[in-house]
Scaffold this active site. Sequence first.
Site, PDB file in Angstrom:
ATOM      1  N   ASP A  43     155.896  62.156  30.865  1.00 55.33           N
ATOM      2  CA  ASP A  43     156.665  63.006  29.948  1.00 55.33           C
ATOM      3  C   ASP A  43     155.853  63.261  28.687  1.00 55.33           C
ATOM      4  O   ASP A  43     155.467  62.321  27.984  1.00 55.33           O
ATOM      5  CB  ASP A  43     157.991  62.338  29.592  1.00 55.33           C
ATOM      6  CG  ASP A  43     158.838  63.206  28.668  1.00 55.33           C
ATOM      7  OD1 ASP A  43     159.521  64.108  29.180  1.00 55.33           O
ATOM      8  OD2 ASP A  43     158.786  62.988  27.436  1.00 55.33           O
ATOM      9  N   TYR A  48     153.862  65.890  20.064  1.00 52.66           N
ATOM     10  CA  TYR A  48     153.343  64.517  20.059  1.00 52.66           C
ATOM     11  C   TYR A  48     151.869  64.473  19.659  1.00 52.66           C
ATOM     12  O   TYR A  48     151.353  63.413  19.305  1.00 52.66           O
ATOM     13  CB  TYR A  48     153.514  63.858  21.431  1.00 52.66           C
ATOM     14  CG  TYR A  48     154.938  63.717  21.908  1.00 52.66           C
ATOM     15  CD1 TYR A  48     156.017  63.898  21.045  1.00 52.66           C
ATOM     16  CD2 TYR A  48     155.214  63.415  23.246  1.00 52.66           C
ATOM     17  CE1 TYR A  48     157.320  63.778  21.495  1.00 52.66           C
ATOM     18  CE2 TYR A  48     156.516  63.285  23.701  1.00 52.66           C
ATOM     19  CZ  TYR A  48     157.563  63.472  22.833  1.00 52.66           C
ATOM     20  OH  TYR A  48     158.861  63.349  23.284  1.00 52.66           O
ATOM     21  N   LYS A  77     157.309  70.047  26.468  1.00 51.47           N
ATOM     22  CA  LYS A  77     158.438  70.591  25.715  1.00 51.47           C
ATOM     23  C   LYS A  77     157.991  71.663  24.721  1.00 51.47           C
ATOM     24  O   LYS A  77     156.936  71.544  24.088  1.00 51.47           O
ATOM     25  CB  LYS A  77     159.161  69.465  24.958  1.00 51.47           C
ATOM     26  CG  LYS A  77     159.556  68.295  25.848  1.00 51.47           C
ATOM     27  CD  LYS A  77     160.200  67.176  25.051  1.00 51.47           C
ATOM     28  CE  LYS A  77     160.331  65.925  25.900  1.00 51.47           C
ATOM     29  NZ  LYS A  77     159.044  65.213  26.062  1.00 51.47           N
ATOM     30  N   HIS A 110     162.697  71.514  23.328  1.00 50.54           N
ATOM     31  CA  HIS A 110     162.707  70.169  22.741  1.00 50.54           C
ATOM     32  C   HIS A 110     163.964  69.895  21.930  1.00 50.54           C
ATOM     33  O   HIS A 110     164.470  68.760  21.905  1.00 50.54           O
ATOM     34  CB  HIS A 110     161.474  69.998  21.859  1.00 50.54           C
ATOM     35  CG  HIS A 110     161.042  68.582  21.695  1.00 50.54           C
ATOM     36  ND1 HIS A 110     159.729  68.195  21.580  1.00 50.54           N
ATOM     37  CD2 HIS A 110     161.746  67.436  21.630  1.00 50.54           C
ATOM     38  CE1 HIS A 110     159.649  66.882  21.455  1.00 50.54           C
ATOM     39  NE2 HIS A 110     160.862  66.406  21.472  1.00 50.54           N
TER      40      HIS A 110
END
Length: 344
Positions: A43, A48, A77, A110
């Site tokens: 994931d 990130y 996302k 997201h």
Amino acid sequence: MANLLLNTSAKIPAFGLGTWQSKPGEVGAAVEVALKAGYRHIDCAHIYGNEAEIGETLQKCFREGVVKREEVFVTSKLWNADHASEDVEPACKLTLKNLQLEYLDLYLVHSPSSLAKSTVQLTEDCMLGYDPARMAKTWKAMEGLVEKGLVKAIGISNFTITKTENLLKTAKIVPAVNQVECHPYFQQPKLKAYCDSKGIIFEVYAPLGSPSRVRKQDSDPDPLDDPVIKEISNKHSATVGQICIAFQLHRGLVVIPKSVNPDRIRENLKATEVKLDTEDLQRLKALDKNLRFFVGTFFVKKSVTIEEIWDVAADANFVLPSQKAAAWSVKMNTGVTIPAFGLG
């Protein structure tokens, strides 16, 4: 490893590796350890900041024969600042470039809360909030990614019942997944039942309560310190973390615990082997405190309340299909339920 069936008929591994807070310089090694240990679900997310390193590791593992591309389920996302319909495809293509992939197995919105394009600092001016009309356009662009073969499935994250209902009013493709916070102290049974009724897979982040989360307060209760979970872990010769993960797997959810520690990565995987009994599940279910740790105030203006972010009142008043059916039934003294209306 168990799989669940998406509404696209594709299979999604019920257990995977989360990569949030996994720093560059660490995340690649974590993904490699995970794949070699048997993980088949990774994931990711653009925000990130580590997708390029994950991409290098994926390619390395493909070249070395650790795993084939078609054997790994990769999720990413769409970030909040890319909700404008014209920004969706470029954002997806950037993620594909960083991950060095030709397609994503799953691409999620997201968050339903939008930010202004190219937001760097989270100021009030850049916080656009949630707008159902704007999100409908975002989703239409997401559907276009499926048509172009850039992604196999699309889904949502951090969506309430109310916001999902709004999305479904115009959606041509029903979200395949809703990824949300869920742990023993925040089990979200109504949202889970709603997703089930729509054929949307319920996916869990923070299954251990995210002990390393930002803004954690010393006064916050911690599932990892819960005496009931500790008792159950001793009973099964498992760790408390493994019990938290196994609980969600037994509920039929997809679970993506994160770690960059090789031993912890392997330890978490062994949660898939833990067999909880009915008593265990009942005791764990009773721990629910409806306690949300990720309140989502980062991305909305100060004037927006937590209750408004999460549609607390609207979701509480929403009547599930199962509740409608129960309203038109009667329980006999034998314990059997019969419909209250029929044909004579």
